[in-house]
Design a protein around this motif. Structure first.
Motif, PDB file in Angstrom:
ATOM      1  N   THR A  19    -137.790 -49.493   2.526  1.00 54.18           N
ATOM      2  CA  THR A  19    -136.972 -49.968   1.411  1.00 54.18           C
ATOM      3  C   THR A  19    -136.978 -49.007   0.227  1.00 54.18           C
ATOM      4  N   GLY A  20    -137.806 -47.973   0.294  1.00 53.33           N
ATOM      5  CA  GLY A  20    -137.874 -47.019  -0.799  1.00 53.33           C
ATOM      6  C   GLY A  20    -138.642 -47.509  -2.007  1.00 53.33           C
ATOM      7  N   LEU A  21    -139.467 -48.542  -1.817  1.00 50.57           N
ATOM      8  CA  LEU A  21    -140.217 -49.106  -2.937  1.00 50.57           C
ATOM      9  C   LEU A  21    -141.710 -48.784  -2.875  1.00 50.57           C
ATOM     10  N   ASP A  22    -142.105 -48.004  -1.890  1.00 50.28           N
ATOM     11  CA  ASP A  22    -143.528 -47.738  -1.699  1.00 50.28           C
ATOM     12  C   ASP A  22    -144.153 -46.973  -2.861  1.00 50.28           C
ATOM     13  N   ASP A  23    -143.332 -46.254  -3.639  1.00 51.83           N
ATOM     14  CA  ASP A  23    -143.897 -45.457  -4.731  1.00 51.83           C
ATOM     15  C   ASP A  23    -144.309 -46.299  -5.937  1.00 51.83           C
ATOM     16  N   VAL A  24    -143.877 -47.565  -5.993  1.00 54.09           N
ATOM     17  CA  VAL A  24    -144.287 -48.418  -7.118  1.00 54.09           C
ATOM     18  C   VAL A  24    -145.276 -49.500  -6.683  1.00 54.09           C
ATOM     19  N   ILE A  25    -145.721 -49.436  -5.416  1.00 56.93           N
ATOM     20  CA  ILE A  25    -146.628 -50.446  -4.865  1.00 56.93           C
ATOM     21  C   ILE A  25    -147.931 -49.798  -4.435  1.00 56.93           C
ATOM     22  N   THR A  26    -149.040 -50.352  -4.890  1.00 62.03           N
ATOM     23  CA  THR A  26    -150.366 -49.951  -4.426  1.00 62.03           C
ATOM     24  C   THR A  26    -150.971 -51.121  -3.662  1.00 62.03           C
ATOM     25  N   VAL A  27    -151.348 -50.890  -2.398  1.00 63.22           N
ATOM     26  CA  VAL A  27    -151.935 -51.939  -1.561  1.00 63.22           C
ATOM     27  C   VAL A  27    -153.442 -51.724  -1.498  1.00 63.22           C
ATOM     28  N   LEU A  28    -154.191 -52.739  -1.907  1.00 61.76           N
ATOM     29  CA  LEU A  28    -155.651 -52.695  -1.840  1.00 61.76           C
ATOM     30  C   LEU A  28    -156.105 -53.560  -0.669  1.00 61.76           C
ATOM     31  N   GLU A  29    -156.856 -52.952   0.235  1.00 63.40           N
ATOM     32  CA  GLU A  29    -157.297 -53.663   1.436  1.00 63.40           C
ATOM     33  C   GLU A  29    -158.679 -54.265   1.233  1.00 63.40           C
ATOM     34  N   ALA A  67    -137.830 -59.793 -17.254  1.00 62.29           N
ATOM     35  CA  ALA A  67    -137.884 -60.263 -18.637  1.00 62.29           C
ATOM     36  C   ALA A  67    -139.127 -59.761 -19.369  1.00 62.29           C
ATOM     37  N   ILE A  68    -140.266 -59.802 -18.681  1.00 63.45           N
ATOM     38  CA  ILE A  68    -141.532 -59.441 -19.330  1.00 63.45           C
ATOM     39  C   ILE A  68    -141.726 -57.930 -19.402  1.00 63.45           C
ATOM     40  N   ARG A  69    -141.188 -57.210 -18.418  1.00 60.53           N
ATOM     41  CA  ARG A  69    -141.350 -55.758 -18.311  1.00 60.53           C
ATOM     42  C   ARG A  69    -142.831 -55.362 -18.321  1.00 60.53           C
ATOM     43  N   PRO A  70    -143.621 -55.925 -17.423  1.00 66.33           N
ATOM     44  CA  PRO A  70    -145.054 -55.622 -17.423  1.00 66.33           C
ATOM     45  C   PRO A  70    -145.332 -54.205 -16.940  1.00 66.33           C
ATOM     46  N   ALA A  71    -146.360 -53.601 -17.513  1.00 62.25           N
ATOM     47  CA  ALA A  71    -146.809 -52.294 -17.036  1.00 62.25           C
ATOM     48  C   ALA A  71    -147.522 -52.433 -15.696  1.00 62.25           C
ATOM     49  N   THR A  72    -148.216 -53.556 -15.516  1.00 62.28           N
ATOM     50  CA  THR A  72    -148.949 -53.800 -14.278  1.00 62.28           C
ATOM     51  C   THR A  72    -148.722 -55.233 -13.815  1.00 62.28           C
ATOM     52  N   VAL A  73    -148.269 -55.379 -12.573  1.00 63.00           N
ATOM     53  CA  VAL A  73    -148.150 -56.681 -11.917  1.00 63.00           C
ATOM     54  C   VAL A  73    -149.246 -56.743 -10.862  1.00 63.00           C
ATOM     55  N   VAL A  74    -150.015 -57.813 -10.848  1.00 58.99           N
ATOM     56  CA  VAL A  74    -151.081 -57.976  -9.861  1.00 58.99           C
ATOM     57  C   VAL A  74    -150.730 -59.139  -8.942  1.00 58.99           C
ATOM     58  N   GLY A  81    -143.486 -49.468 -14.743  1.00 60.22           N
ATOM     59  CA  GLY A  81    -144.444 -50.430 -14.219  1.00 60.22           C
ATOM     60  C   GLY A  81    -144.877 -50.119 -12.799  1.00 60.22           C
ATOM     61  N   ARG A  82    -145.802 -50.949 -12.308  1.00 56.59           N
ATOM     62  CA  ARG A  82    -146.329 -50.802 -10.945  1.00 56.59           C
ATOM     63  C   ARG A  82    -146.764 -52.173 -10.455  1.00 56.59           C
ATOM     64  N   VAL A  83    -146.848 -52.306  -9.139  1.00 51.30           N
ATOM     65  CA  VAL A  83    -147.336 -53.521  -8.504  1.00 51.30           C
ATOM     66  C   VAL A  83    -148.613 -53.183  -7.758  1.00 51.30           C
ATOM     67  N   ILE A 137    -143.168 -60.149   1.382  1.00 50.91           N
ATOM     68  CA  ILE A 137    -141.903 -60.713   0.887  1.00 50.91           C
ATOM     69  C   ILE A 137    -141.930 -60.826  -0.641  1.00 50.91           C
ATOM     70  N   SER A 138    -142.976 -61.449  -1.170  1.00 47.83           N
ATOM     71  CA  SER A 138    -143.070 -61.576  -2.630  1.00 47.83           C
ATOM     72  C   SER A 138    -143.245 -60.207  -3.274  1.00 47.83           C
ATOM     73  N   THR A 139    -143.977 -59.312  -2.605  1.00 47.69           N
ATOM     74  CA  THR A 139    -144.207 -57.977  -3.149  1.00 47.69           C
ATOM     75  C   THR A 139    -142.889 -57.228  -3.338  1.00 47.69           C
ATOM     76  N   LEU A 140    -141.965 -57.378  -2.388  1.00 43.46           N
ATOM     77  CA  LEU A 140    -140.665 -56.709  -2.506  1.00 43.46           C
ATOM     78  C   LEU A 140    -139.900 -57.214  -3.722  1.00 43.46           C
ATOM     79  N   HIS A 141    -139.956 -58.516  -3.985  1.00 40.77           N
ATOM     80  CA  HIS A 141    -139.272 -59.055  -5.169  1.00 40.77           C
ATOM     81  C   HIS A 141    -139.883 -58.495  -6.454  1.00 40.77           C
ATOM     82  N   LEU A 142    -141.209 -58.436  -6.490  1.00 39.92           N
ATOM     83  CA  LEU A 142    -141.885 -57.896  -7.665  1.00 39.92           C
ATOM     84  C   LEU A 142    -141.553 -56.414  -7.852  1.00 39.92           C
ATOM     85  N   ALA A 143    -141.606 -55.660  -6.758  1.00 35.88           N
ATOM     86  CA  ALA A 143    -141.360 -54.221  -6.827  1.00 35.88           C
ATOM     87  C   ALA A 143    -139.911 -53.913  -7.163  1.00 35.88           C
TER      88      ALA A 143
END
Length: 219
Positions: free
Chosen positions: A123-133, A71-78, A101-103, A86-92
């Motif tokens: 799942t093929g969603l790694d290109d829209v997810i950035t993981v910060l350690e 609904a929001i169509r955010p450019a960036t989800v944090v 957008g990106r997560v 699990i939640s990251t997959l739903h967001l992505a």
């Protein structure tokens, strides 16, 4: 059969089903933590000790997050507190279906990060997810705004410090979602007191999903 949205992609469905099933063992894994671990251990120590605990968002909570992002169509989800993703997959999935957008997600456990990255690739969603350690108070400190949706699902005592750090970059109308507000209300008390105080610039509603989700709109 035509896949109508990414949550219905067999790769995503399989990954979520697998992780939700494994998360059913969380009570057993939590029982193995040292007594008073959350109060006595430093964040990194606690993350390492809890590496075997999934701490998932609920299935209904995941669907709510998907709908909010669509609904929001955010450019960036944090996301603060990825765990096994699990939640990251739903967001992505929502970002993928929006076509933009990106997560950006954060996690301290190396074990969880390695497992989540494998899942994101499968799942093929790694290109829209950035993981910060590392500690989100450091890894998100220089994140550029504006931010339009923030999920706070990490250690409860850190939710308010992370929000306050990100606050200058929240655009008007941005949504901040905190999970487990009923389960962890004691630990989240300072956070809830803050966002529910009109003087701090939020309009709030609590969704009665599983252990409760607090939605705060930045005014």
């Amino acid at each position: 059969m035509t896949v109508t949205h990414t949550l219905a992609d067999p790769r995503v469905e399989t990954a979520l089903s697998r992780m939700f099933a494994l998360a059913e063992q969380d009570e057993t894994a939590q029982a193995e933590l040292p007594p008073g671990a959350q109060e006595s251990l430093a964040p990194q120590e606690l993350a390492d000790a809890a590496a075997g605990i999934y701490m998932p968002i609920s299935a209904e909570g995941g669907k709510l997050l998907y709908n909010l992002v669509r609904a929001i169509r955010p450019a960036t989800v944090v996301e603060f507190g990825m765990s096994y993703g699990i939640s990251t997959l739903h967001l992505a999935a929502a970002v993928r279906d929006n076509g933009t957008g990106r997560v950006i997600t954060t996690e301290m456990s190396k074990e969880k990060i390695a497992a989540a990255r494998r899942t994101f690739a499968e799942t093929g969603l790694d290109d829209v997810i950035t993981v910060l350690e590392g500690d989100a108070r450091e890894t998100l400190a220089d994140l550029e705004g504006p931010l339009e949706l923030v999920l706070l699902d990490g250690w409860k005592d850190l939710c308010l410090p992370v929000l306050r750090m990100l606050e200058p970059r929240l655009r008007p109308g941005a949504l901040v979602v905190a999970d487990d507000v009923d389960q962890g209300e004691g630990l989240l008390r300072s956070y809830l007191d803050y966002v529910r105080d009109p003087a701090n610039g939020y309009q709030n509603v609590t969704f009665p999903i599983e252990d409760g989700m607090e939605l705060s709109c930045r005014l």
